[in-house]
Design a protein around this motif. Structure first.
Motif, mmCIF file in Angstrom:
data_model
loop_
_atom_site.group_PDB
_atom_site.id
_atom_site.type_symbol
_atom_site.label_atom_id
_atom_site.label_comp_id
_atom_site.label_asym_id
_atom_site.label_seq_id
_atom_site.Cartn_x
_atom_site.Cartn_y
_atom_site.Cartn_z
ATOM 1 N N ALA A 185 4.750 47.988 31.986
ATOM 2 C CA ALA A 185 5.861 47.242 31.387
ATOM 3 C C ALA A 185 7.126 48.082 31.369
ATOM 4 C CB ALA A 185 5.491 46.795 29.973
ATOM 5 N N GLY A 186 6.981 49.353 30.976
ATOM 6 C CA GLY A 186 8.142 50.233 30.928
ATOM 7 C C GLY A 186 8.752 50.456 32.295
ATOM 8 N N VAL A 188 1.082 62.520 32.508
ATOM 9 C CA VAL A 188 0.440 61.336 33.084
ATOM 10 C C VAL A 188 1.371 60.126 33.052
ATOM 11 C CG1 VAL A 188 -1.431 59.663 32.764
ATOM 12 C CG2 VAL A 188 -1.909 62.107 32.606
ATOM 13 N N ALA A 189 2.029 59.899 31.926
ATOM 14 C CA ALA A 189 2.912 58.736 31.813
ATOM 15 C C ALA A 189 4.051 58.811 32.821
ATOM 16 C CB ALA A 189 3.459 58.625 30.390
ATOM 17 N N ALA A 190 4.652 59.998 32.979
ATOM 18 C CA ALA A 190 5.735 60.153 33.949
ATOM 19 C C ALA A 190 5.236 59.893 35.362
ATOM 20 C CB ALA A 190 6.326 61.559 33.845
ATOM 21 N N ARG A 191 4.075 60.431 35.685
ATOM 22 C CA ARG A 191 3.512 60.228 37.020
ATOM 23 C C ARG A 191 3.232 58.750 37.269
ATOM 24 N NH1 ARG A 191 0.029 64.354 37.097
ATOM 25 N NH2 ARG A 191 -1.714 63.205 36.194
ATOM 26 N N ASN A 192 2.732 58.065 36.256
ATOM 27 C CA ASN A 192 2.463 56.639 36.411
ATOM 28 C C ASN A 192 3.732 55.848 36.724
ATOM 29 O OD1 ASN A 192 -0.303 56.740 36.041
ATOM 30 N ND2 ASN A 192 -0.221 56.253 33.860
ATOM 31 N N VAL A 193 4.794 56.090 35.957
ATOM 32 C CA VAL A 193 6.032 55.332 36.173
ATOM 33 C C VAL A 193 6.582 55.599 37.570
ATOM 34 C CG1 VAL A 193 8.409 54.977 35.387
ATOM 35 C CG2 VAL A 193 6.558 55.211 33.714
ATOM 36 N N ALA A 201 14.225 60.873 35.275
ATOM 37 C CA ALA A 201 13.609 61.481 34.090
ATOM 38 C C ALA A 201 12.096 61.594 34.216
ATOM 39 C CB ALA A 201 13.961 60.666 32.850
ATOM 40 N N MET A 202 11.525 60.930 35.228
ATOM 41 C CA MET A 202 10.083 60.970 35.429
ATOM 42 C C MET A 202 9.681 62.066 36.421
ATOM 43 S SD MET A 202 10.076 58.362 33.511
ATOM 44 C CE MET A 202 11.306 57.103 33.122
ATOM 45 N N ARG A 255 14.663 56.378 29.171
ATOM 46 C CA ARG A 255 14.593 57.768 29.620
ATOM 47 C C ARG A 255 13.401 58.504 29.017
ATOM 48 N NH1 ARG A 255 18.971 61.812 27.687
ATOM 49 N NH2 ARG A 255 20.008 59.838 27.241
ATOM 50 N N CYS A 256 13.004 58.133 27.817
ATOM 51 C CA CYS A 256 11.956 58.873 27.104
ATOM 52 C C CYS A 256 10.593 58.189 27.167
ATOM 53 C CB CYS A 256 12.364 59.088 25.652
ATOM 54 S SG CYS A 256 13.886 60.044 25.468
ATOM 55 N N VAL A 257 10.403 57.323 28.138
ATOM 56 C CA VAL A 257 9.082 56.707 28.305
ATOM 57 C C VAL A 257 7.982 57.773 28.408
ATOM 58 C CG1 VAL A 257 7.636 55.427 29.943
ATOM 59 C CG2 VAL A 257 9.826 54.473 29.207
ATOM 60 N N PRO A 258 8.129 58.816 29.223
ATOM 61 C CA PRO A 258 7.031 59.795 29.309
ATOM 62 C C PRO A 258 6.733 60.473 27.980
ATOM 63 C CG PRO A 258 8.557 60.084 31.137
ATOM 64 C CD PRO A 258 9.220 59.145 30.170
ATOM 65 N N GLN A 259 7.789 60.795 27.226
ATOM 66 C CA GLN A 259 7.584 61.522 25.987
ATOM 67 C C GLN A 259 6.908 60.658 24.922
ATOM 68 O OE1 GLN A 259 10.461 61.556 27.813
ATOM 69 N NE2 GLN A 259 10.196 63.647 28.574
ATOM 70 N N VAL A 260 7.321 59.393 24.809
ATOM 71 C CA VAL A 260 6.748 58.522 23.782
ATOM 72 C C VAL A 260 5.385 57.991 24.222
ATOM 73 C CG1 VAL A 260 7.071 56.434 22.407
ATOM 74 C CG2 VAL A 260 9.038 57.916 22.917
ATOM 75 N N HIS A 261 5.330 57.412 25.407
ATOM 76 C CA HIS A 261 4.040 56.918 25.901
ATOM 77 C C HIS A 261 3.034 58.064 25.994
ATOM 78 C CE1 HIS A 261 5.552 52.975 27.996
ATOM 79 N NE2 HIS A 261 6.121 53.172 26.814
#
Length: 528
Positions: free
Chosen positions: A223-224, A253-258, A237-238, A284-290
């Motif tokens: 979704a993000g 992992v979240a950054a790699r996924n996006v 940012a990813m 921008r902070c999807v990796p940090q929060v997710h």
């Protein structure tokens, strides 16, 4: 044919719990585990014959621990224990919750420290494999002395009491046992206590929560990524370099996924050299929060995997040579009263999960607002994602729903910090772990619905992305699969309609794993 789940007291996983609870997978018990059950029972029989007073075998319970039970009433004691403790309230557990409860109780018994007869294990197996599900009231556990009331409701059916849901409808305990050709049990020494004293409601729910939360994290990344793409955000940012200098596991992992989800996106590529300096934090902070949410789920998984394969009733029955007679507190050195029934190892982590999922919902709601809000959205997006806004409201109120659900998540208490002494103050500190499990499950469902709102809005925003020189710009391989999966169940919004069905359809897309299946079919590598 689906392979059965074999219980050995050592290797049960959250995925096994989900298979048995939700898919009806058959359950068997390993022979070496059966041998441990028989050996532990022999030790209990030896204590009964000795006449030595031992808690749980020939004494009262809780504040009545000093009351000695005559030998001819020991069996009556165990039956009365189950009857009296079936004092639950509230809604009835769902079938998947009951099956998780039964499965995890069997696995705890076959570790061989509870001292029940093998027939008790076999009766529980027969109920589970025969789709005979005791009617269990959900409320009443304090998560110390275990999940007493729910487990007592489960155990009533073994005595031909209580009720059970079966393929033939709801039956009395007697009728339910007859349906699977089982005689009612007469509980012997230690067996009533062994059935009801443990953390199995908590750990069963927690195991399902782990599986569901991990799926939710993957859906949140999808979704993000779609929102980042259709709001003309950047995937800079990813980049792996950013994560390497702050190498939290979940963030990586979240950054790699996006990045993988957006791979090949002409939409992202079309604005690579735009004049925007930075994206909003919710993008921008999807990796940090997710990623932080992923780490919280992993923390719970660690505890659940231990708890699923632990002995959590009391007292525990050990081989004599394994116990220090000086510290056992009884001349019967192989029976030790301890506190393994206390649910704190799960309660704290379940509350942590509740907090983490609340943040997952919160950042998703903020992204949905960026898709809808005319004061912050991209200029090519119409207000609230509808043509002729003003006359039409589009998805305006979907964001209200998301906001309401986030508020509900935030208002959920953290039960593990509460304490109410019971049993004449003998049980003076409790964990409230089952309450924490229910809170986590509710929060998970709310967060999933918030993500559904974002998915619906992301797919709608995609309809308005400006065309490139060659026509419609292509999505990334993963974001395209996400868009198509939503469009399979939610048509493009052309004019106002009740949108609750859109949200429900996207919610089911995540809950059932259909979104994951679509991503798996489209992408060379699975998202993690």
């Amino acid at each position: 044919m689906t392979e059965p789940v074999e219980l050995d007291g050592e290797s049960l996983t959250p995925e096994d719990v989900a298979r048995v609870a939700r898919e009806g997978t058959r359950v068997e018990v390993a022979e070496d585990a059966r041998e441990r059950v028989r050996e532990a029972r022999e030790r209990v029989e030896g204590i009964v014959e000795s006449g030595e007073p031992v808690y749980g075998i020939n004494t009262g319970f809780g504040d009545l621990v000093d009351t000695r039970i005559p030998p001819d009433r020991v069996d009556e004691l165990q039956t009365n224990l189950v009857r009296s403790h079936a004092a639950g309230a509230g809604r009835e557990l769902e079938v998947e919750e009951v099956r998780a409860l039964m499965l995890t109780r069997i696995n705890a018994l076959v570790k061989g420290y509870s001292g029940v007869r093998e027939v008790v294990v076999d009766h529980l197996l027969a109920l589970l494999n025969g789709s005979v599900h005791p009617v269990v009231k959900s409320r009443g556990s304090l998560g110390a002395s275990g999940d007493l009331a729910p487990l007592a409701h489960m155990s009533l059916v073994l005595l031909r009491e209580g009720e059970a849901d079966t393929p033939d409808g709801r039956l009395s305990g007697a009728e339910a046992l007859a349906r699977i050709d089982c005689d009612p049990l007469t509980l012997r020494a230690k067996e009533g206590l062994a059935l009801i004293n443990g953390t199995q409601l908590t750990v069963g729910l927690a195991a399902l929560a782990v599986v569901d939360a991990e799926r939710l994290c993957r859906a949140a990344d999808a979704a993000g990524a779609l929102t980042v793409e259709v709001t003309m955000g950047t995937t800079a940012a990813m980049e792996a370099a950013v994560q390497r200098v702050r190498p939290h596991a979940g963030q990586t992992v979240a950054a790699r996924n996006v990045k993988r989800l957006c791979e090949g996106s002409e939409i992202v590529e079309s604005h690579r050299n735009c004049d925007r300096v930075q994206d909003a934090y919710s993008l921008r902070c999807v990796p940090q929060v997710h990623g932080a949410v992923r780490d919280a789920v992993a923390h719970l998984r660690e505890a659940v995997e231990v708890e699923l394969n632990s002995a959590t009733d009391n007292p525990l029955v050990f081989p004599a040579e394994s116990v220090d007679r000086r510290t056992s507190g009884t001349d019967a050195a192989d029976v030790v009263s301890g506190g393994n029934f206390h649910g704190e190892p799960l309660a704290l982590r379940l509350d942590y999960l509740t907090s983490a999922l609340t943040e997952l919902a919160a950042i998703s709601e903020r992204r949905a607002d960026r898709l809808l809000n005319p004061h912050v959205q991209e200029e090519y997006l119409p207000p609230f994602l509808t043509p002729e806004s003003g006359v039409r409201s589009g998805y305006m109120i979907a964001q209200y729903t998301a906001a309401a659900l986030v508020s509900e998540c935030r208002s959920t208490g953290r039960p593990s910090t509460d304490n109410t002494p019971v049993s004449g103050n003998q049980e003076d500190h409790v964990s409230m772990s089952a309450t924490s499990a229910f809170a986590a499950r509710r929060t998970l469902a709310n967060a999933r619905t918030v993500l559904a709102v974002e998915l619906v809005c992301g797919a709608q925003a995609a309809e308005f992305v400006p065309e490139g020189e060659g026509g419609r710009l292509e999505h990334g391989v993963g974001t395209g699969a996400t868009y198509e999966a939503v469009r399979e169940v939610v048509p493009r919004l052309e004019a106002d309609r009740p949108v609750h069905a859109d949200i429900d359809a996207a919610d089911a897309l995540v809950e059932t794993g259909a979104l994951e299946q679509a991503l798996r079919a489209a992408m060379a590598e699975e998202i993690e």
